[in-house]
Design an enzyme around this catalytic site. Structure first.
Site, short mmCIF file in Angstrom:
data_model
loop_
_atom_site.label_atom_id
_atom_site.label_comp_id
_atom_site.label_asym_id
_atom_site.label_seq_id
_atom_site.Cartn_x
_atom_site.Cartn_y
_atom_site.Cartn_z
N SER A 184 0.80 -1.23 0.00
CA SER A 184 0.00 0.00 0.00
C SER A 184 0.83 1.28 0.00
CB SER A 184 -0.95 0.00 1.19
OG SER A 184 -0.25 -0.19 2.39
N HIS A 212 -5.51 -3.61 -2.29
CA HIS A 212 -5.20 -2.64 -3.35
C HIS A 212 -5.07 -3.30 -4.72
CE1 HIS A 212 -4.70 0.96 -0.90
NE2 HIS A 212 -4.11 0.17 0.01
N LYS A 243 -12.60 -0.05 -0.96
CA LYS A 243 -11.76 0.66 -1.95
C LYS A 243 -12.44 0.53 -3.32
CE LYS A 243 -7.60 -0.36 0.80
NZ LYS A 243 -7.66 0.75 1.76
N1 PLP Z 1 -5.17 -4.30 4.06
C1 PLP Z 1 -4.52 -3.44 3.25
C2 PLP Z 1 -3.37 -3.95 2.42
C3 PLP Z 1 -4.92 -2.10 3.18
O1 PLP Z 1 -4.26 -1.24 2.40
C4 PLP Z 1 -6.00 -1.66 3.97
C5 PLP Z 1 -6.47 -0.26 3.96
O2 PLP Z 1 -5.78 0.68 3.77
C6 PLP Z 1 -6.64 -2.59 4.78
C7 PLP Z 1 -6.20 -3.89 4.81
C8 PLP Z 1 -7.78 -2.17 5.65
O3 PLP Z 1 -8.95 -2.15 4.88
P1 PLP Z 1 -10.30 -1.71 5.56
O4 PLP Z 1 -10.44 -0.25 5.33
O5 PLP Z 1 -11.35 -2.51 4.86
O6 PLP Z 1 -10.20 -2.06 7.00
#
Ligand code: PLP
Length: 398
Positions: A184, A212, A243
């Protein structure tokens, strides 16, 4: 006693402000899209959202949310196993399993929650976790919850290190390899074919958090697995609905029937916390349907990504070669990245600056995020503004 706590926190907050690293919340006055009205700023161009496919304000996604609310109300006011679960969740989970190329899926209120529900449930004292050092914070925290399990980190994307650590942990019952599909903060893609090969050789299990990658990679937006021709080959996928898939909230685990059934039985967020609200589940289901019908959205996103990366390169910025919609520009100091983000906002462009502790000290960055909904003209405006802001910074330094 509260006064003492408040005084300490005030001091810490003041220090953050003095260091130029204080995060200001920006208030939006309309739905997420390529352009959004922001309080006190007028209409701004957004390059900091994960609205990769432009579905957050898609009419069908919005209408589905309203219909979900009308049909099911706000929620069951309880945990799923205690008070029943909506058929809507079953429908969404079947669609997510199909999308992910797995037997089954289970929704959570966020991907954060999904990772925290999954990892400590699967990993016991006889097992080992092998986690890429740049994995998302939710994976790191989920590993902390698996406190009875041996937890190891391998160097980012370093297959020799992963292989060596698999070799050192032969005696463990289950070896769980954890990786983001798309990282990310770097915007690079996990070396999934190598990871899957190593896992097969060492009889390990692979979990990919594709938050992502979902909606972004692969011809049909089915993520990192599709990108590498590995649909159906990944043991466990977690991802977000917050997202590309509608952008509201929610996450899921997609895997075998046995993994999903075990999560229903034992995963703590499933046992002690409410399900995804029907509004959100319904919107996410509609987003999946729009994506299946309009894969050209993914193609448009891919073209936009290639366009901005090429223009940034022409303008002298170093942007990593990658097919993902995350384009970081390394600035260095946290305060500089935040100051540049502020200067861009003054020009009507919203690009967030990230610094320590989100990324390592000295690698603070502006993170550009591209959407299928951006026009070429909008992307060119961003590059021009970035050039202006970095020239102004260089001049100020001289
Ligand atoms: N996993 C990754 C790789 C992320 O980039 C994110 C959010 O930025 C999440 C999990 C968390 O997602 P959520 O907003 O659904 O909790």
């Amino acid at each position: 006693m509260r006064e003492e706590l408040d005084a300490r926190l005030r001091q810490e907050l003041d220090a953050t402000r003095a260091a130029g690293t204080y995060k200001v919340l920006r208030h939006l006055q309309g739905p997420m899209g390529p352009e959004v009205p922001m309080e006190g700023r007028g209409t701004i161009l957004v390059l900091s959202s994960n609205n990769y496919l432009g579905l957050a304000n898609h009419p069908e996604v919005v209408a589905a949310g309203k219909a979900g609310l009308d049909r099911y109300g706000a929620g069951t006011a309880s945990v799923r196993f205690i008070c029943g679960t909506f058929e809507l969740h079953r429908e969404l989970e079947a669609a997510l399993a199909e999308f992910s190329g797995t037997e089954a899926a289970l929704s959570y209120v966020s991907c954060w929650n999904a990772n925290e529900g999954l990892i400590p449930t699967l990993a016991g004292p006889e097992d080992v976790i092998l986690s890429d050092e740049l994995n998302h914070a939710s994976i790191i925290d989920a590993c902390r919850l698996a406190s009875r399990t041996e937890r190891r980190r391998y160097k980012h994307g370093d297959m020799a290190d992963l292989a060596a650590q698999l070799g050192e942990t032969k005696d463990k019952r289950t070896r769980l390899i954890l990786t983001d599909g798309v990282f990310s903060m770097e915007g690079d893609v996990a070396k999934l074919p190598d990871i899957v090969d190593l896992a097969r050789k060492h009889r390990a299990v692979v979990m990919v958090d594709d938050s992502h990658g979902t909606g972004v990679l692969g011809r049909n937006g089915r993520g990192t697995a599709e990108h590498f021709g590995l649909l159906g080959e990944i043991d466990i996928i977690t991802s977000t609905l917050g997202k590309a898939l509608g952008g509201a909230a929610g996450g899921y685990v997609a895997s075998s029937n046995e993994v999903i059934e075990t999560l229903v039985q034992r995963s703590r967020p499933q046992l002690f916390s409410n399900a995804l609200p029907p509004t959100v589940a319904s919107s996410a289901l509609a987003a999946l349907q729009v994506l299946a019908r309009e894969p050209e959205r993914v193609a448009r996103l891919r073209e936009n990504v290639a366009h901005i990366r090429a223009r940034l390169k022409d303008a002298g910025f170093h942007a990593l070669e990658s097919p993902t919609a995350i384009v970081p520009i390394i600035i260095g100091k946290t305060a500089d990245a935040i100051a540049m983000s502020d200067a861009l906002l003054a020009r009507g462009i919203f690009v967030t600056g990230f610094g320590y502790p989100v990324v390592p000290e000295g690698t603070a960055r502006l993170r550009i995020q591209v959407s299928a909904a951006h026009t070429r003209d909008q992307l060119d405006r961003v590059v021009a503004a970035l050039r202006e802001v970095s020239e102004a910074k260089a001049k100020a330094r001289a």
